[in-house]
Design an enzyme around this catalytic site. Structure first.
Site, PDB file in Angstrom:
ATOM      1  CE  LYS A 150     -13.163   7.333 -19.256  1.00  0.00           C
ATOM      2  NZ  LYS A 150     -12.202   7.262 -18.011  1.00  0.00           N
ATOM      3  NE  ARG A 196      -2.080   0.612   3.703  1.00  0.00           N
ATOM      4  CZ  ARG A 196      -1.693   1.022   4.958  1.00  0.00           C
ATOM      5  NH1 ARG A 196      -0.655   3.001   4.827  1.00  0.00           N
ATOM      6  NH2 ARG A 196      -1.026   0.727   5.620  1.00  0.00           N
ATOM      7  CG  ASP A 239      -9.979  15.753 -15.741  1.00  0.00           C
ATOM      8  OD1 ASP A 239      -9.431  14.281 -16.393  1.00  0.00           O
ATOM      9  OD2 ASP A 239     -10.915  14.824 -15.189  1.00  0.00           O
ATOM     10  CE1 TYR A 285     -17.459  10.589 -15.907  1.00  0.00           C
ATOM     11  CE2 TYR A 285     -16.395  10.693 -14.019  1.00  0.00           C
ATOM     12  CZ  TYR A 285     -17.338  10.799 -14.975  1.00  0.00           C
ATOM     13  OH  TYR A 285     -17.260   8.592 -14.242  1.00  0.00           O
TER      14      TYR A 285
END
Length: 350
Positions: free
Chosen positions: A211, A60, A186, A112
């Site tokens: 993406k 982690r 973004d 978005y």
């Protein structure tokens, strides 16, 4: 959470960069394997009981495969630091945790939908104040929106879904007139192959790695890069304590996808331009919005701040929703599905 280690000479070409940045065989104790291996171990033998001097302690906190991809992502954005998370939404949520209760966010009202929902619900429950403004780069609108408690300005360019863009440098210069306010963009719709917003003055650049960066519809991941040492330390801590990390296998797959980003984006743009030109003169199409077309109202701005126009097209079909759905249902090669940026061509009605 890795710092990019590419040399100045290597960083000159993106295609070269995507293949070599963060990939040096010397960092792997595997007989100098050319391809970075997938390190699945969740824990590591410590050189001393505290683990203070060890590069890796627990998965982690840090993982060699993840560090490799983070360094590569930072390099292609010309950033010092890169971080990846389990999704794009986990990324933007982590960024909101840089704020304190009572802090104020300014964002666009057309971004978005998932980001809007997060800001209106989760961020609002944490007593974070949000002001949504129209998509604009007008300095006066930003100056009116910014308050004494404003700490973050979140923008999207090109925006989802109508491909509006803004003058990124103009916004960054305006916002930085106010003390302690950082700008995050973004840049998913563009990818690092089309624009590098850090060079235009923003503080943080985030992507849905799912993406264009991964590009093959088989990984969910988000990422953020920065050149600011203070933000690096804060995000590094948040990544460690919140644990919204991607798996080593996903990092390996996304790292492999990144290597072909320049080649894929060139083909995306070639195809998008051909389709846009064809549809622009179709009698059943009301409007084609593609940044590469001279008819796009912000084409000149796109040429000014972007290296390429990408593969995103927005269409307005004459008629209404019925005609739009009929158009989608009669496509043969383009799949009706959510997401974008993959080797398949996808379409949706937002």
């Amino acid at each position: 959470m890795a710092e990019s280690t590419c040399s100045e000479e290597l960083c000159k070409g993106m295609a070269t960069l995507t293949v070599h940045a963060g990939q040096s065989p010397e960092v792997w104790n595997t007989g100098a394997a050319v391809v970075p291996p997938i390190t699945l171990s969740t824990t590591y033998r410590l050189q001393e009981p505290s683990g203070a001097s060890d590069s890796y302690v627990y998965n982690r906190i840090g993982n060699p495969t993840r560090s490799c991809f983070e360094a590569a992502l930072a390099a292609v954005e010309k950033a010092k630091y890169g971080f990846v998370f389990s999704s794009g939404m986990a990324t933007i949520f982590t960024i909101t945790q840089l704020l304190e209760s009572g802090d104020h966010i300014v964002s666009f009202d057309s971004i978005y939908g998932g980001t809007v929902l997060l800001l209106k619900t989760v961020a609002a429950k944490l007593k974070t104040e949000i002001t949504f403004i129209p998509v604009t780069d007008d300095p006066e609108i930003f100056k009116q929106a910014i308050k004494p408690n404003t700490k973050m300005v979140l923008i999207e360019s090109p925006n989802n879904p109508l491909l509006n863009i803004v003058d990124i440098r103009r916004i960054a210069d305006t916002v930085h007139q106010f003390k302690d306010v950082f700008v995050i963009i973004d840049s998913t719709f563009a990818s690092p192959a089309c624009q590098r917003p850090l060079e235009l003055g923003v503080d943080l650049v985030m992507h849905s790695v799912s993406k264009y960066i991964n590009g093959h519809t088989d990984v969910i991941m988000g990422g953020v890069v920065t050149n600011r040492d203070d933000l690096y330390e804060k995000i590094k801590f948040l990544q460690k304590v919140t644990g919204a990390i991607p798996s080593p296998f996903d990092c390996y797959v996304a790292n492999r996808g990144l290597k072909t980003l320049p080649l894929r984006m060139a083909k995306h743009q070639h195809n998008a331009m051909a389709i846009s030109k064809y549809l622009e003169f179709n009698s059943k199409i009301e409007e084609v919005l593609y940044l590469g077309l001279p008819s796009h109202p912000q084409h000149e701005l796109a040429k000014k701040q972007m290296f390429a126009f990408g593969g995103m097209i927005a269409l307005k079909i004459k008629g209404g929703k019925t005609e739009a759905v009929n158009f989608m249902n009669n496509l043969k090669l383009i799949i009706s599905a959510a997401s974008l940026g993959s080797i398949e061509s996808l379409i949706e009605h937002p």
